[in-house]
Scaffold this active site. Structure first.
Site, PDB file in Angstrom:
ATOM      1  N   ASP A  22      42.046  47.298  38.902  1.00  0.00           N
ATOM      2  CA  ASP A  22      42.017  46.630  37.741  1.00  0.00           C
ATOM      3  C   ASP A  22      43.449  46.781  37.127  1.00  0.00           C
ATOM      4  O   ASP A  22      44.317  47.732  37.086  1.00  0.00           O
ATOM      5  CB  ASP A  22      41.102  47.079  36.912  1.00  0.00           C
ATOM      6  CG  ASP A  22      40.697  46.366  35.595  1.00  0.00           C
ATOM      7  OD1 ASP A  22      40.808  45.040  35.670  1.00  0.00           O
ATOM      8  OD2 ASP A  22      40.223  46.907  34.706  1.00  0.00           O
ATOM      9  N   HIS A  39      48.395  39.205  39.869  1.00  0.00           N
ATOM     10  CA  HIS A  39      47.586  39.444  41.079  1.00  0.00           C
ATOM     11  C   HIS A  39      48.623  39.356  42.547  1.00  0.00           C
ATOM     12  O   HIS A  39      48.287  40.187  43.374  1.00  0.00           O
ATOM     13  CB  HIS A  39      46.646  38.005  41.381  1.00  0.00           C
ATOM     14  CG  HIS A  39      45.623  37.967  40.179  1.00  0.00           C
ATOM     15  ND1 HIS A  39      45.253  39.065  39.810  1.00  0.00           N
ATOM     16  CD2 HIS A  39      45.280  37.041  39.436  1.00  0.00           C
ATOM     17  CE1 HIS A  39      44.108  38.829  38.717  1.00  0.00           C
ATOM     18  NE2 HIS A  39      44.257  37.756  38.438  1.00  0.00           N
ATOM     19  N   LEU A 133      41.198  52.848  60.753  1.00  0.00           N
ATOM     20  CA  LEU A 133      40.466  52.860  59.238  1.00  0.00           C
ATOM     21  C   LEU A 133      39.673  51.564  59.025  1.00  0.00           C
ATOM     22  O   LEU A 133      39.853  50.625  59.638  1.00  0.00           O
ATOM     23  CB  LEU A 133      41.611  52.468  58.402  1.00  0.00           C
ATOM     24  CG  LEU A 133      41.387  52.383  56.760  1.00  0.00           C
ATOM     25  CD1 LEU A 133      40.583  53.475  56.261  1.00  0.00           C
ATOM     26  CD2 LEU A 133      42.472  51.951  55.947  1.00  0.00           C
TER      27      LEU A 133
HETATM   28  C1  IPE Z   1      36.440  44.436  38.131  1.00  0.00           C
HETATM   29  O1  IPE Z   1      37.210  44.269  37.109  1.00  0.00           O
HETATM   30  C2  IPE Z   1      36.451  43.751  39.301  1.00  0.00           C
HETATM   31  C3  IPE Z   1      37.573  43.874  39.973  1.00  0.00           C
HETATM   32  C4  IPE Z   1      38.350  44.549  39.976  1.00  0.00           C
HETATM   33  C5  IPE Z   1      37.681  43.016  41.139  1.00  0.00           C
HETATM   34  P1  IPE Z   1      37.092  43.134  35.904  1.00  0.00           P
HETATM   35  O2  IPE Z   1      38.387  43.170  35.269  1.00  0.00           O
HETATM   36  O3  IPE Z   1      36.710  42.020  36.370  1.00  0.00           O
HETATM   37  O4  IPE Z   1      36.275  44.213  34.907  1.00  0.00           O
HETATM   38  P2  IPE Z   1      35.693  44.036  33.388  1.00  0.00           P
HETATM   39  O5  IPE Z   1      35.346  42.436  33.050  1.00  0.00           O
HETATM   40  O6  IPE Z   1      36.736  44.555  32.899  1.00  0.00           O
HETATM   41  O7  IPE Z   1      34.618  44.874  33.385  1.00  0.00           O
HETATM   42  C1  IPE Z   2      41.890  42.972  38.514  1.00  0.00           C
HETATM   43  O1  IPE Z   2      42.734  42.773  37.616  1.00  0.00           O
HETATM   44  C2  IPE Z   2      41.816  41.880  39.555  1.00  0.00           C
HETATM   45  C3  IPE Z   2      40.635  41.079  39.464  1.00  0.00           C
HETATM   46  C4  IPE Z   2      39.711  40.992  38.807  1.00  0.00           C
HETATM   47  C5  IPE Z   2      40.553  39.898  40.259  1.00  0.00           C
HETATM   48  P1  IPE Z   2      42.596  41.796  36.242  1.00  0.00           P
HETATM   49  O2  IPE Z   2      42.674  40.317  36.548  1.00  0.00           O
HETATM   50  O3  IPE Z   2      40.922  42.292  35.941  1.00  0.00           O
HETATM   51  O4  IPE Z   2      43.339  42.441  35.156  1.00  0.00           O
HETATM   52  P2  IPE Z   2      43.358  42.743  33.600  1.00  0.00           P
HETATM   53  O5  IPE Z   2      42.107  43.726  33.572  1.00  0.00           O
HETATM   54  O6  IPE Z   2      42.883  41.433  32.866  1.00  0.00           O
HETATM   55  O7  IPE Z   2      44.291  43.395  33.196  1.00  0.00           O
HETATM   56 MG    MG Z   3      40.208  43.647  34.596  1.00  0.00          MG
END
Ligand code: IPE
Ligand code: IPE
Ligand code: MG
Length: 253
Positions: A22, A39, A133
């Protein structure tokens, strides 16, 4: 290897590590960039952590890359993520093969655009013989989707006379999950300072040790992974028992 890696007890590694990757979006926004830039840089971390796990000898690494709920993000971000996925897989398959890493996917693949689905299937086949792995990508995954699916299939199998409902136990349910071939994660890491599970492996994480760090995913590197593993190894996993019972079990009888 670094001094932190030296502190890891290799005989007590978590067999399965699961990571909620995240913070890509915030990492980019903090730099005045588009979310996709985050990303893009997150892929570097994936590479680094996969390598770190392979070097240590971890058996299974599950990475939460895209949730069912993430389909609701702005179309431009979803499209960007999908092309990044395809491009990354294309580039990484030879490296996975070189390092004996087997790719698996869990999630609702029917939601993926055709080109991404095909690329993924090919990568699964091309790495299927590797024995090192196990890299499990959770893609278009959510735990509730998985559980609903499992219940539906069990219902159909009961109806078809394949299983006796009286005999359903935890092992039965396990067999109907997308993770049926993998042990439960022992360590779950979430980056970027959120303290929640976000629909990830709700059933499988029953006894996982949870580790949260403020580090954003694009900044997460092997050293951060080592810190998490060292923290994990310092914990007492009791599985409902008392600390005293565990001490007694350790003593030779
Ligand atoms: C969880 O992250 C999903 C992934 C890392 C793929 P999100 O950013 O989508 O989760 P919330 O919305 O903060 O709970
Ligand atoms: C995690 O990073 C990746 C995905 C959910 C695809 P986020 O895109 O959720 O990044 P934040 O949480 O908005 O910073
Ligand atoms: Mg996120």
């Amino acid at each position: 290897m670094s001094s932190l890696a030296d502190q890891i007890d290799k005989s007590r590694l978590p067999q399965h590590i699961a990571i909620i990757m995240d913070g890509n979006g915030r990492w980019a926004e903090e730099k005045g960039q588009e979310r996709l830039y985050g990303h893009f840089h997150g892929v570097e971390s994936v590479r680094n952590i996969v390598e770190g796990c392979a070097e240590l000898g971890v058996g299974y690494l599950t990475l939460y890359a895209f949730s069912t709920e993430n389909w609701d993000r702005p179309q431009q971000e979803v499209d960007g993520l999908m092309s990044l996925l395809v491009e990354t897989i294309r580039k990484e398959v030879p490296i996975l093969n070189k390092n004996n890493i087997r790719l698996h996917v869990i999630g609702d693949m029917s939601m993926l655009p055709g080109y991404a689905y095909n690329e993924l299937q090919e990568a699964l086949e091309m790495t299927a013989k590797n024995t090192g792995l196990n890299l499990i990508m959770a893609l278009s995954y959510s735990s509730r989707w998985e559980l609903v699916n499992a219940v539906k299939t069990i219902g159909l199998d009961v109806q078809a006379g394949k299983i006796n409902p009286e005999m359903i136990d935890q092992h039965t349910l396990q067999r109907y999950l997308t993770t049926s071939n993998f042990p439960d994660p022992e360590l779950m890491i979430r980056t970027s300072g959120e303290y929640r599970i976000s629909n990830f492996l709700l059933y499988q994480l029953a006894y996982a040790e949870l580790y949260f760090t403020n580090t954003r995913w694009p900044d997460f590197r092997k050293e951060n992974l080592y810190e998490a593993i060292i923290d994990f190894q310092g914990r007492e996993r009791r599985f409902g028992k008392t600390g005293q019972q565990l001490q007694n079990e350790k003593q030779p009888v």
